[in-house]
Design a protein around this motif. Sequence first.
Motif, PDB file in Angstrom:
ATOM      1  N   ILE A  81      70.139 -15.389   4.350  1.00  0.00           N
ATOM      2  CA  ILE A  81      69.293 -15.119   5.515  1.00  0.00           C
ATOM      3  C   ILE A  81      70.143 -14.945   6.766  1.00  0.00           C
ATOM      4  O   ILE A  81      69.911 -14.039   7.581  1.00  0.00           O
ATOM      5  N   GLY A  82      71.153 -15.809   6.928  1.00  0.00           N
ATOM      6  CA  GLY A  82      72.027 -15.709   8.095  1.00  0.00           C
ATOM      7  C   GLY A  82      72.841 -14.440   8.108  1.00  0.00           C
ATOM      8  O   GLY A  82      73.000 -13.801   9.159  1.00  0.00           O
ATOM      9  N   LEU A  83      73.355 -14.036   6.949  1.00  0.00           N
ATOM     10  CA  LEU A  83      74.146 -12.797   6.878  1.00  0.00           C
ATOM     11  C   LEU A  83      73.300 -11.584   7.241  1.00  0.00           C
ATOM     12  O   LEU A  83      73.746 -10.700   7.978  1.00  0.00           O
ATOM     13  N   ALA A  84      72.082 -11.531   6.713  1.00  0.00           N
ATOM     14  CA  ALA A  84      71.205 -10.400   7.052  1.00  0.00           C
ATOM     15  C   ALA A  84      70.895 -10.393   8.547  1.00  0.00           C
ATOM     16  O   ALA A  84      70.853  -9.325   9.180  1.00  0.00           O
ATOM     17  N   ARG A  85      70.731 -11.591   9.122  1.00  0.00           N
ATOM     18  CA  ARG A  85      70.376 -11.673  10.544  1.00  0.00           C
ATOM     19  C   ARG A  85      71.519 -11.200  11.438  1.00  0.00           C
ATOM     20  O   ARG A  85      71.294 -10.745  12.577  1.00  0.00           O
ATOM     21  N   LEU A  86      72.758 -11.287  10.969  1.00  0.00           N
ATOM     22  CA  LEU A  86      73.887 -10.744  11.729  1.00  0.00           C
ATOM     23  C   LEU A  86      73.716  -9.252  11.985  1.00  0.00           C
ATOM     24  O   LEU A  86      74.233  -8.718  12.973  1.00  0.00           O
ATOM     25  N   PHE A  87      72.989  -8.586  11.099  1.00  0.00           N
ATOM     26  CA  PHE A  87      72.725  -7.153  11.242  1.00  0.00           C
ATOM     27  C   PHE A  87      71.335  -6.879  11.831  1.00  0.00           C
ATOM     28  O   PHE A  87      70.856  -5.753  11.820  1.00  0.00           O
ATOM     29  N   TRP A 134      79.061  -1.685  13.438  1.00  0.00           N
ATOM     30  CA  TRP A 134      78.785  -1.459  14.861  1.00  0.00           C
ATOM     31  C   TRP A 134      79.491  -0.206  15.375  1.00  0.00           C
ATOM     32  O   TRP A 134      78.917   0.562  16.143  1.00  0.00           O
ATOM     33  N   LEU A 135      80.725  -0.001  14.971  1.00  0.00           N
ATOM     34  CA  LEU A 135      81.463   1.173  15.449  1.00  0.00           C
ATOM     35  C   LEU A 135      80.818   2.464  14.947  1.00  0.00           C
ATOM     36  O   LEU A 135      80.643   3.421  15.709  1.00  0.00           O
ATOM     37  N   LEU A 136      80.458   2.495  13.670  1.00  0.00           N
ATOM     38  CA  LEU A 136      79.862   3.704  13.115  1.00  0.00           C
ATOM     39  C   LEU A 136      78.445   3.933  13.649  1.00  0.00           C
ATOM     40  O   LEU A 136      77.981   5.077  13.689  1.00  0.00           O
ATOM     41  N   SER A 137      77.785   2.859  14.059  1.00  0.00           N
ATOM     42  CA  SER A 137      76.440   3.013  14.614  1.00  0.00           C
ATOM     43  C   SER A 137      76.452   3.828  15.894  1.00  0.00           C
ATOM     44  O   SER A 137      75.448   4.475  16.238  1.00  0.00           O
TER      45      SER A 137
END
Length: 524
Positions: free
Chosen positions: A249-255, A21-24
């Motif tokens: 699936i949940g980990l990918a959804r965090l992003f 998030w910071l680098l985004s």
Amino acid sequence: MVFSSFVFIVLFLPVTIVGFWLLSTLGHGLSKIWLCLTSLFFYGWWDIEWVPVLLLSVTFNYLIGHAIISRANADRSTGGLLLAGVLTNLGALIYYKYLFSVMQLFGAETLMPMPRGLPLGISFFTFTQMAFLVDVSQGFRERYSPINYLLFVTFFPHLIAGPIVHHRDLMPQFEDDKNYCFQPTEFAVGLVIFSIGLAKKTLIADNVGRVADQILDLGRVSTHIAWVGVLAYSMQLYFDFSGYSDMAIGLARLFGIKFPINFASPYKSLSIIEFWQRWHITLTRFLTSYLYNPIALRLVRRRATAGQATSKRASQTVSGFLELIALPTLITMLIAGIWHGAGLQFVIFGALHGFYISVNHAWRTFGRKTSWRLPQFAKTIASGALVYLCVIIAQIFFRAHSAGDAIAVLSDMFFVHAISERSCWTGLVTCAQSISLPSLPLPEPVVSPLDLLVVAGSMVIAWLAPNTQQIMANYDPVLDLGRRIEGSYIKAQLSSGWAVAFGVILFLGLFSIRDGQPFIYFQF
């Protein structure tokens, strides 16, 4: 570092998310590079020696794919490049996964250098990239940057054990601007799905796995104890892979990234064909698209060249059915079995499922169309029980260290050790005795009432509870969800009451963590 470990949940995941998030805020390219680096760190945590192998595979396939796209856009032939790419990938897979077993079989393991071990997840990232090469050769010819391709292959939620993702599903999501900022709803949905998967793994799979291990690792046991062990393993495998799929699936959804559905209550299936439409769905999709369909098409063309009928009606004759349906099915499932491992037990595992599916197709094609004089609920129970019995018999070979170990378990389950003293039993009984451990007296492992309760409770959940996709259906949890959400009687809402419930599930999952318990599919 597994998803269900404290070092992953408490250290790796928060650092990765916050850094992303910071680098985004500085640029999407930086955040992509960050995800690539953290994913490589995640992979290297297991054994840093295999990171160069992964990077070499990614580099080779990107260059081949880029060359295929360039030649295709110039209306030039791509067949040679595709063949070279596929054969090189298969060669790497054979070298690391099968060469030692084959050389050992012939006593020639000292004739050439052998790999020190098996690179983690090599089957998954190899299949993912082979699919990419085939797809770009067939018309998906958009150029991708090296960093996008590296992220597509190495994105840590799917890197080790899938799901097997397609570039056309993932790469467009990496270009979506909204995924590079904090999305409260997406993050909450991802956290809930991850929490459910964690609880499946640590609360259920690891506990029924303990019961299965203490029985099936013992050797010969009595019939009722053998059945407890096999049923426990069937629940361990179910919730271990279901939990992993949910967590990925949940980990990918965090992003903000959606993965394809990979697991949809397969033990509720009423046919073996339906089972494979629900179990490891992305592998089934891969096998169908890149193995079964090409094999079937080649057989159709061969029949056409020979002047034989190739219509649907032709497949309803015995010879047409055997050539057009049964043969490609058996070949595909044999390859699927070998994909899981090099031992004879995996060949038998694949052959059994190939036989099951062929019989299922034969019943649909040639079976009598008369209706059974049974209530519908009785038909449902009978069909489900038959499918489950077939599945657990194949799972015995899936778990066993050798075909002989599997046959020993089957002989315990079906009274062979008890009746084999009778002179009328020969053949199979003799074979089972020759490769099994000595018969009676059989040891009796201690199976407590609590162990039985854990196994029975897991079976109730597997058959009666809605799956994660059904529970989260209001939030479009996965790609290709389709009709798999029908019939759900529990659908979550992002409300304070549900937040408390999911918080309890997360706490219980965390409380039950036993570090060092890898997922079963990590070995493939």
